[in-house]
Design a protein around this motif. Structure first.
Motif, PDB file in Angstrom:
ATOM      1  N   THR A 263      39.983  47.758  63.883  1.00 11.54           N
ATOM      2  CA  THR A 263      40.885  48.359  64.873  1.00 11.54           C
ATOM      3  C   THR A 263      40.333  48.226  66.290  1.00 11.54           C
ATOM      4  O   THR A 263      40.708  48.980  67.187  1.00 11.54           O
ATOM      5  N   GLY A 264      39.429  47.280  66.486  1.00 11.59           N
ATOM      6  CA  GLY A 264      38.881  47.048  67.826  1.00 11.59           C
ATOM      7  C   GLY A 264      37.553  47.761  68.025  1.00 11.59           C
ATOM      8  O   GLY A 264      37.068  48.470  67.148  1.00 11.59           O
TER       9      GLY A 264
ATOM     10  N   ASN B 244      34.832  50.400  69.229  1.00 11.78           N
ATOM     11  CA  ASN B 244      34.841  51.857  69.401  1.00 11.78           C
ATOM     12  C   ASN B 244      33.399  52.345  69.516  1.00 11.78           C
ATOM     13  O   ASN B 244      32.783  52.199  70.560  1.00 11.78           O
TER      14      ASN B 244
ATOM     15  N   ASP C 261      37.841  51.207  74.876  1.00 13.20           N
ATOM     16  CA  ASP C 261      38.312  50.512  73.666  1.00 13.20           C
ATOM     17  C   ASP C 261      38.460  51.496  72.510  1.00 13.20           C
ATOM     18  O   ASP C 261      39.328  51.355  71.655  1.00 13.20           O
TER      19      ASP C 261
ATOM     20  N   SER D 186      41.387  51.967  69.967  1.00 14.04           N
ATOM     21  CA  SER D 186      41.112  51.802  68.540  1.00 14.04           C
ATOM     22  C   SER D 186      41.689  52.983  67.736  1.00 14.04           C
ATOM     23  O   SER D 186      42.288  52.805  66.669  1.00 14.04           O
TER      24      SER D 186
END
Ligand SMILES: [Zn+2]
Length: 307
Positions: free
Chosen positions: A171-172, A174, A213, A217
């Motif tokens: 989810t990106g 983090n 981010d 996320s």
């Protein structure tokens, strides 16, 4: 950081001879009260290792303050973070009580060694999986107890084994740049490590983190279909806790940024910024000032164009 209100299905030996007399007193009290429910263990009395059932064939494994999940299937078990050499050795023996099949997959939540050390005990039967960005870091660390991932992915990966469907989703960035979540769609259960604490502030100064981010996320996590949130530390939560933690990061960012834009010093900001809305959360008293510090450094660097 207790895992509360759950049925204890198995306790480790965790033998501490000097605690035996205390245990006896505890047991006498428990017996004399003829307690019907399983006893709730205080942090001091909990065993070092513990397995708790989350759903059919899905279990929570706790070693001291770290947690992972494992899934049993007729074709083998799927294990997430091995945590440490001691933890993994204990878990390997313990899983035999739940399944006569070997461990087929070990999934690393992210590259931090306090979660993924010890997987070598499963190397005889398991394939190791991580996000693509974790692999070079694990390779570089060169720990013989941490097998380098055999399989990596960038966005999504599915593992289908013995009738169980497991989704690994990125989810990106983090808390790291390679944290994956493990989604069990059938159980509506999500396992996420170190980036969605349940009513707990972020860990210390968020040194390896990417706050902006991270917020994005969490929005992606909120789009996933799950109900139970199982973190790498602390109590099991609900989907709602992902939104709550995003709210915390957004509030922290806004509060600190107001001062950063005025050119305030770190000392001033640490003295001034408070978020009373969250003071009931775990670790607010000791880690919140460090969260402020981490956010201050991040936003100051951003202001100077470093990040
Ligand atoms: Zn971590």
């Amino acid at each position: 950081m207790d895992v509360e209100n759950q049925k204890v299905v198995n306790r480790g030996s965790g033998a501490y001879p000097y605690r035996r007399s205390l245990w006896l007193v505890f047991l006498v009290i428990v017996c004399s009260l003829a307690v019907q429910q399983p006893p709730v263990f205080g942090q001091q009395d909990r065993p070092e290792n513990e397995v708790t059932k989350l759903a059919d064939d899905v279990y929570l494994f706790r070693h001291q303050f770290h947690q992972a999940i494992f899934i049993t299937t007729p074709k083998g078990a799927i294990v997430t973070d091995p945590i440490s050499a001691d933890a993994a050795a204990w878990l390997k023996a313990e899983i035999k009580k739940y399944s006569d099949q070997p461990v087929r997959y070990v999934i690393y939540s992210h590259h931090h060694n306090d979660h993924i050390t010890g997987g070598s005990v499963f190397a005889d039967t398991a394939t190791f999986v991580s996000h693509a960005a974790a692999r070079p870091k694990i390779l570089q660390a060169g720990d013989s107890q941490t097998p380098v991932p055999d399989l990596t992915f960038t966005d999504r990966m599915f593992i289908d084994l013995g009738g169980k469907h497991v989704e690994l989703i990125y989810t990106g960035r983090n808390h790291s740049d390679n944290s994956l979540v493990v989604l069990l769609p059938e159980n509506k259960l999500l396992f996420a490590v170190d980036f969605i604490p349940v009513e707990t502030v972020a860990y210390r100064t968020m040194r390896s983190d990417y706050p902006d981010d991270w917020i994005e996320s969490l929005k992606q996590v909120e789009q996933l279909d799950f109900e139970a949130l199982v973190p790498g530390h602390g109590r099991v939560g609900k989907k709602e806790h992902a939104r709550m933690f995003r709210g915390y990061l957004e509030d922290l960012r806004a509060a600190v940024n107001e001062h950063v834009q005025k050119g305030a010093s770190l000392e001033e900001v640490k003295k001034t910024v408070q978020l009373p809305k969250y003071e009931q959360w775990q670790r607010y008293a000791d880690w919140f000032p460090e969260n402020v510090e981490g956010m201050y450094r991040y936003l100051s660097q951003q202001r100077e164009g470093v990040r």
